[in-house]
Design a protein around this motif. Structure first.
Motif, PDB file in Angstrom:
ATOM      1  N   CYS A  87      -6.203  -9.636   1.247  1.00  0.00           N
ATOM      2  CA  CYS A  87      -5.864  -9.272  -0.121  1.00  0.00           C
ATOM      3  C   CYS A  87      -6.509 -10.268  -1.075  1.00  0.00           C
ATOM      4  O   CYS A  87      -7.010 -11.310  -0.656  1.00  0.00           O
ATOM      5  N   ARG A  88      -6.505  -9.914  -2.340  1.00  0.00           N
ATOM      6  CA  ARG A  88      -6.984 -10.818  -3.387  1.00  0.00           C
ATOM      7  C   ARG A  88      -5.772 -11.220  -4.208  1.00  0.00           C
ATOM      8  O   ARG A  88      -5.084 -10.375  -4.769  1.00  0.00           O
ATOM      9  N   MET A 127      -9.531  -5.489 -15.163  1.00  0.00           N
ATOM     10  CA  MET A 127      -8.266  -4.812 -15.475  1.00  0.00           C
ATOM     11  C   MET A 127      -7.933  -4.914 -16.956  1.00  0.00           C
ATOM     12  O   MET A 127      -7.386  -3.990 -17.535  1.00  0.00           O
ATOM     13  N   LEU A 151      -3.693  -7.846  -4.727  1.00  0.00           N
ATOM     14  CA  LEU A 151      -4.432  -6.594  -4.558  1.00  0.00           C
ATOM     15  C   LEU A 151      -4.913  -6.521  -3.115  1.00  0.00           C
ATOM     16  O   LEU A 151      -5.721  -7.340  -2.681  1.00  0.00           O
ATOM     17  N   ARG A 152      -4.437  -5.547  -2.368  1.00  0.00           N
ATOM     18  CA  ARG A 152      -4.826  -5.427  -0.964  1.00  0.00           C
ATOM     19  C   ARG A 152      -6.261  -4.898  -0.877  1.00  0.00           C
ATOM     20  O   ARG A 152      -6.626  -3.977  -1.592  1.00  0.00           O
ATOM     21  N   ARG A 195      -0.978 -11.643  -9.103  1.00  0.00           N
ATOM     22  CA  ARG A 195      -1.057 -10.254  -8.656  1.00  0.00           C
ATOM     23  C   ARG A 195      -1.700 -10.234  -7.288  1.00  0.00           C
ATOM     24  O   ARG A 195      -2.670 -10.950  -7.042  1.00  0.00           O
ATOM     25  N   ASN A 225      -8.123 -11.344 -14.969  1.00  0.00           N
ATOM     26  CA  ASN A 225      -8.955 -10.305 -14.377  1.00  0.00           C
ATOM     27  C   ASN A 225      -9.580  -9.493 -15.497  1.00  0.00           C
ATOM     28  O   ASN A 225      -8.931  -8.647 -16.112  1.00  0.00           O
TER      29      ASN A 225
END
Length: 175
Positions: free
Chosen positions: A111-112, A122, A98-99, A96, A119
């Motif tokens: 980003c990650r 989440m 994630l910015r 995934r 995670n």
């Protein structure tokens, strides 16, 4: 001509790019997530997802193929031992992006990149939404008390200020 050659070269030579992806993939497997630029994350996603798919079937052949890409024995064993067990039922999409923000020095988009099943924040949010009972905002004025419906008490009208009567307004000008 470069027809149908779509991968990002990242302004690096082929050997430099391969070692970059091997190092980033090792870090991603060992730490379950890394912070990098969006361009590198997209390129690494294409590099690592087939390796994770290979790790689902633990054979000597698959281990050797993955090792030829990563060249880190501990990362390969971690991938086949821990990561493959978690993603066994997932048909694809193991990572995934994630910015986060822009980097201060050169304003590059950061980003990650993380493995989806690792995670905890989440995963906790996903289970909380399933466990939470649905609540509605309607009927806040009426509440059920032991089976009876109690309506909200009507507001009392505001008291008006009393103005002094005309008799009180007289002044002593005659004296």
């Amino acid at each position: 001509m470069r027809h149908r050659k779509k991968f990002n070269h990242l302004s690096r030579t082929s050997s430099h790019r391969k070692s970059l992806f091997a190092n980033m993939a090792t870090s991603l497997i060992m730490h379950k997530g890394i912070v990098t630029t969006v361009a590198k994350a997209k390129a690494l996603k294409v590099f690592i997802e087939p390796l994770i798919s290979r790790s689902k079937e633990d054979t000597t052949h698959n281990r050797r193929i993955v090792f030829s890409y990563i060249s880190d024995k501990s990362a390969v064993s971690e991938l086949f031992r821990d990561v493959a067990v978690k993603v066994a039922q997932r048909p694809g999409g193991y990572t995934r992006i994630l910015r986060i923000a822009n980097r201060k020095g050169d304003n590059a988009e950061l980003c990650r990149l993380e493995l989806v099943d690792y995670n905890e924040n989440m995963l906790a949010a996903k289970t909380d939404t399933k466990q939470k009972a649905k609540t509605t905002r309607r009927g806040a004025a009426k509440k059920a008390v032991e089976g009876e419906v109690v309506a909200k008490a009507p507001k009392a009208p505001k008291a008006k200020k009393e103005e002094p009567k005309a008799e009180d307004k007289t002044t002593d000008t005659a004296e």
